[in-house]
Design a protein around this motif. Sequence first.
Motif, PDB file in Angstrom:
ATOM      1  N   THR A  44      40.009  48.026  41.005  1.00 42.91           N
ATOM      2  CA  THR A  44      38.500  48.929  41.832  1.00 42.91           C
ATOM      3  C   THR A  44      38.817  49.900  40.882  1.00 42.91           C
ATOM      4  OG1 THR A  44      37.450  49.610  42.815  1.00 42.91           O
ATOM      5  CG2 THR A  44      39.269  50.070  43.397  1.00 42.91           C
ATOM      6  N   SER A  45      37.711  50.395  40.320  1.00 41.32           N
ATOM      7  CA  SER A  45      37.676  51.902  39.325  1.00 41.32           C
ATOM      8  C   SER A  45      36.959  52.545  39.967  1.00 41.32           C
ATOM      9  CB  SER A  45      36.756  51.952  37.924  1.00 41.32           C
ATOM     10  OG  SER A  45      35.825  51.783  38.101  1.00 41.32           O
ATOM     11  N   ASP A  46      36.713  53.057  41.324  1.00 39.67           N
ATOM     12  CA  ASP A  46      35.593  53.589  41.716  1.00 39.67           C
ATOM     13  C   ASP A  46      35.683  54.001  43.969  1.00 39.67           C
ATOM     14  OD1 ASP A  46      34.295  51.164  42.408  1.00 39.67           O
ATOM     15  OD2 ASP A  46      32.065  52.341  40.785  1.00 39.67           O
ATOM     16  N   GLY A  47      36.504  52.687  43.705  1.00 34.57           N
ATOM     17  CA  GLY A  47      36.861  52.097  45.119  1.00 34.57           C
ATOM     18  C   GLY A  47      34.896  51.426  46.066  1.00 34.57           C
ATOM     19  N   HIS A  48      34.113  51.320  44.875  1.00 36.45           N
ATOM     20  CA  HIS A  48      33.049  50.931  45.266  1.00 36.45           C
ATOM     21  C   HIS A  48      32.560  49.346  44.717  1.00 36.45           C
ATOM     22  CE1 HIS A  48      28.457  51.025  46.279  1.00 36.45           C
ATOM     23  NE2 HIS A  48      28.279  50.862  45.568  1.00 36.45           N
ATOM     24  N   GLU A  49      32.899  49.189  43.665  1.00 37.90           N
ATOM     25  CA  GLU A  49      32.944  47.567  43.177  1.00 37.90           C
ATOM     26  C   GLU A  49      34.167  46.949  43.253  1.00 37.90           C
ATOM     27  OE1 GLU A  49      30.430  46.679  38.946  1.00 37.90           O
ATOM     28  OE2 GLU A  49      33.050  46.745  38.694  1.00 37.90           O
ATOM     29  N   LEU A  50      34.662  45.931  43.488  1.00 38.68           N
ATOM     30  CA  LEU A  50      35.622  45.672  44.317  1.00 38.68           C
ATOM     31  C   LEU A  50      35.965  44.883  44.168  1.00 38.68           C
ATOM     32  CD1 LEU A  50      36.119  46.717  47.953  1.00 38.68           C
ATOM     33  CD2 LEU A  50      36.426  47.995  45.600  1.00 38.68           C
ATOM     34  N   TRP A  51      37.519  44.127  43.562  1.00 39.22           N
ATOM     35  CA  TRP A  51      37.504  42.574  42.113  1.00 39.22           C
ATOM     36  C   TRP A  51      38.554  42.247  43.712  1.00 39.22           C
ATOM     37  CZ3 TRP A  51      35.187  40.683  37.354  1.00 39.22           C
ATOM     38  CH2 TRP A  51      34.160  42.159  37.464  1.00 39.22           C
ATOM     39  N   LEU A  52      38.592  41.039  43.384  1.00 37.02           N
ATOM     40  CA  LEU A  52      39.848  39.693  43.992  1.00 37.02           C
ATOM     41  C   LEU A  52      39.846  38.679  43.848  1.00 37.02           C
ATOM     42  CD1 LEU A  52      41.007  39.489  47.019  1.00 37.02           C
ATOM     43  CD2 LEU A  52      38.840  39.706  48.049  1.00 37.02           C
ATOM     44  N   ASP A  98      41.344  28.274  43.232  1.00 36.05           N
ATOM     45  CA  ASP A  98      41.732  29.942  43.198  1.00 36.05           C
ATOM     46  C   ASP A  98      39.672  30.384  43.334  1.00 36.05           C
ATOM     47  OD1 ASP A  98      43.911  29.473  42.513  1.00 36.05           O
ATOM     48  OD2 ASP A  98      43.761  29.380  40.052  1.00 36.05           O
ATOM     49  N   ALA A  99      39.749  31.653  43.184  1.00 34.72           N
ATOM     50  CA  ALA A  99      38.718  31.725  42.849  1.00 34.72           C
ATOM     51  C   ALA A  99      38.494  33.467  42.669  1.00 34.72           C
ATOM     52  CB  ALA A  99      37.830  31.448  44.906  1.00 34.72           C
ATOM     53  N   LEU A 100      37.349  33.716  42.795  1.00 30.67           N
ATOM     54  CA  LEU A 100      36.875  35.332  41.937  1.00 30.67           C
ATOM     55  C   LEU A 100      35.987  35.453  42.513  1.00 30.67           C
ATOM     56  CD1 LEU A 100      38.283  37.525  40.128  1.00 30.67           C
ATOM     57  CD2 LEU A 100      36.470  36.932  38.102  1.00 30.67           C
ATOM     58  N   TYR A 101      36.337  36.839  43.239  1.00 30.75           N
ATOM     59  CA  TYR A 101      35.060  37.695  44.090  1.00 30.75           C
ATOM     60  C   TYR A 101      34.921  38.835  43.479  1.00 30.75           C
ATOM     61  CZ  TYR A 101      35.727  33.963  47.399  1.00 30.75           C
ATOM     62  OH  TYR A 101      35.471  32.011  47.834  1.00 30.75           O
ATOM     63  N   VAL A 102      33.699  39.257  43.618  1.00 30.86           N
ATOM     64  CA  VAL A 102      33.791  40.751  43.335  1.00 30.86           C
ATOM     65  C   VAL A 102      32.341  41.016  44.867  1.00 30.86           C
ATOM     66  CG1 VAL A 102      32.300  42.517  41.574  1.00 30.86           C
ATOM     67  CG2 VAL A 102      32.851  40.108  40.973  1.00 30.86           C
ATOM     68  N   SER A 103      32.826  42.794  44.765  1.00 36.59           N
ATOM     69  CA  SER A 103      32.243  43.273  45.690  1.00 36.59           C
ATOM     70  C   SER A 103      31.144  44.593  45.118  1.00 36.59           C
ATOM     71  CB  SER A 103      32.676  43.730  47.440  1.00 36.59           C
ATOM     72  OG  SER A 103      31.711  44.198  48.173  1.00 36.59           O
ATOM     73  N   GLU A 104      29.551  44.438  45.031  1.00 32.71           N
ATOM     74  CA  GLU A 104      29.672  45.525  45.285  1.00 32.71           C
ATOM     75  C   GLU A 104      28.883  46.986  46.039  1.00 32.71           C
ATOM     76  OE1 GLU A 104      26.224  43.816  42.233  1.00 32.71           O
ATOM     77  OE2 GLU A 104      27.407  43.788  40.824  1.00 32.71           O
ATOM     78  N   ASP A 105      29.266  46.672  47.285  1.00 35.85           N
ATOM     79  CA  ASP A 105      29.266  47.900  48.425  1.00 35.85           C
ATOM     80  C   ASP A 105      30.305  48.192  49.162  1.00 35.85           C
ATOM     81  OD1 ASP A 105      29.375  45.075  49.647  1.00 35.85           O
ATOM     82  OD2 ASP A 105      27.525  44.528  50.102  1.00 35.85           O
ATOM     83  N   ALA A 106      31.596  48.146  48.483  1.00 35.01           N
ATOM     84  CA  ALA A 106      32.231  48.538  49.254  1.00 35.01           C
ATOM     85  C   ALA A 106      33.667  47.869  50.164  1.00 35.01           C
ATOM     86  CB  ALA A 106      32.693  49.771  49.053  1.00 35.01           C
TER      87      ALA A 106
END
Lengths: 178, 425
Positions: B298-306, B315-323
């Motif tokens: 994360t670069s801002d704590g809001h957009e998270l990558w997992l 394997d799976a990649l997830y992104v959250s745009e709401d913390a």
Amino acid sequence: MVHVVNAEAGRSLHERAVAGDEVAFEALVGPLVEPGIRLAYSMLGDRTEAEDAVQEAITRAWRKLGQLRAGMPVRPWFLAIVVNQCRNTRRTRWFRFVRTSDTFRFDRDVEPGIERIDLARALARLPDTDRQALFLYFYLDLPVDEVGVALGISAAAAKGRIYRACHRLRPDLAEEDL
Amino acid sequence: MDELRKELRSLFERQQGGLREIRGSRETLMKRALVRKDEPLGGRLQLVAGIAAILIAALIVATFAYVRGRGVFHEGPYPGASSGRVATPTVPPNFKPARIPGLAVLDVDLVDLSTGWVLLTNCFEPLTGLCHYSVVATKNGGGSWSKPVPVGGQYSPANGDAPRKVHFVNDLDGFVYGGAGAFVTHDGGRTWAPFNISAVFVTFITGRSSVAWAATYPCAKGQSCPYEVRSSIDGGRTWSAQHQLPAGLSPVEAVPFGPSGLLIASTSDLVITLDAGATWRVIKSACTPGVSQEQIATSDGHELWLLCTDGAKNDALYVSEDAGASWSQRSIPAPGGPKSGLSGAAGLVSLAAGTALLNPGRGVMVSLDGGVTWAQAGPADVQFIAIRFCSASDGWALDIQNTIWATSDGGQHWTRVSAIQVASA
């Protein structure tokens, strides 16, 4: 403001395993058990021997986890342990005297064509080390550098070994084809 | 070639026909092997091999010592505990770096494109003797390196308590840690002292500028108690009171962001603080049960990558745009097509909102649209083992050949700047 990012490699499994986490170790090495058995079977020609070798390799892998350099791919590292274990097995007196020397044999159920018989014979005549390189490269689909790690040689040496082996099987093959 | 490949595969398939079904063997073998994991190595063969290895090593050491006319350990990468032999980041003009054999790179870190450190070890295969660790520094972007400064003592190769990572929060304050071993420097790596927090296990130490974070496990192995997280605002000289993470949550890695935020990945869920640890919030992981949560960014704590991996093909990649309130799955870039998942990949990095780097094993992939599309950046055939950024634009990547690559445009372009070379004594 300076942004901070952390690029911890896919090492966490490795680190957790090193710290004694058996679940992490299983996640790390578990998927490699089947290719390990196949590799061991190709070297030993006996399912029980192959499974024993892989079981011993798993135990050794656990003990050697601390030696696995962070970031190094686990697959060739584990397969190298399997190869060494198989070599140890083949060195034992029992194996040398009781097992047939030719561990590379085929299922006779299927009648192959003449060309394939020739290729099979040529393959059987290859030195074990060459055959292992071909098995890793063509059957287990390892890239050349991982073949090198698994056999304890450099990537260049692995490529040379694969090429030489292929050339013995098909003399018209060019190195660029690899 | 394709024809030969096909025929060989077919021949090997037939040879493997004798194996029949082996799917059930995995669990059985793992179980049996792990039951025996703590048994001492037995057998005459190992004993003979061990004695032979010791004799050969002794012979080599004796020969070398005789030729040099003095003890082999008086010079070289491990000069002993003399405080006079410290890293000297200033490189003389006529300095010619010489590669020291027998050392491998474990980790790198940087605070700007000129100033960085490398953690070295003698502990890699083929292995003889005990493991040592040392740190070298560069002040000129890897053009030259200081003398190695020993960190910690000696570790058995099978000891998981040895250091494995180096991290500097600024050009003076840094840490070497991993397992039970943690060490701190406040003079840029010239001298190292044991970490001043009592812990059985140090999971991570991270941070930037003067802010540092440390996660530790206070109880003996085998006992169950919560992990503790502390923060420091003076580069690790003093630490806050500990905050206990929820019971059963084992931290794996952490990403600091902003002036006072920290995102922690654990073996299960994620934990985040936005206020320097005053309050914490648990974020439900998107990884499916049984699939490890491998990397976060994360670069801002809001957009998270997992990134979730199982070492195979799930394997799976997830992104959250709401913390972390909700997750969206993204495609995983795979140049050349990794054959069995991303396990072993070397980094997931978020540089700014929508921008991330991922190393899928070889090369670097960059996404500028939140992970929807990915583009190859830098050398496609290089296998990176660590990627570190000290800003949204500047970073280093270390490849498996011990070469450092640098980027100053957020990973779009990479330049080979240095092979790790260490000045001999």
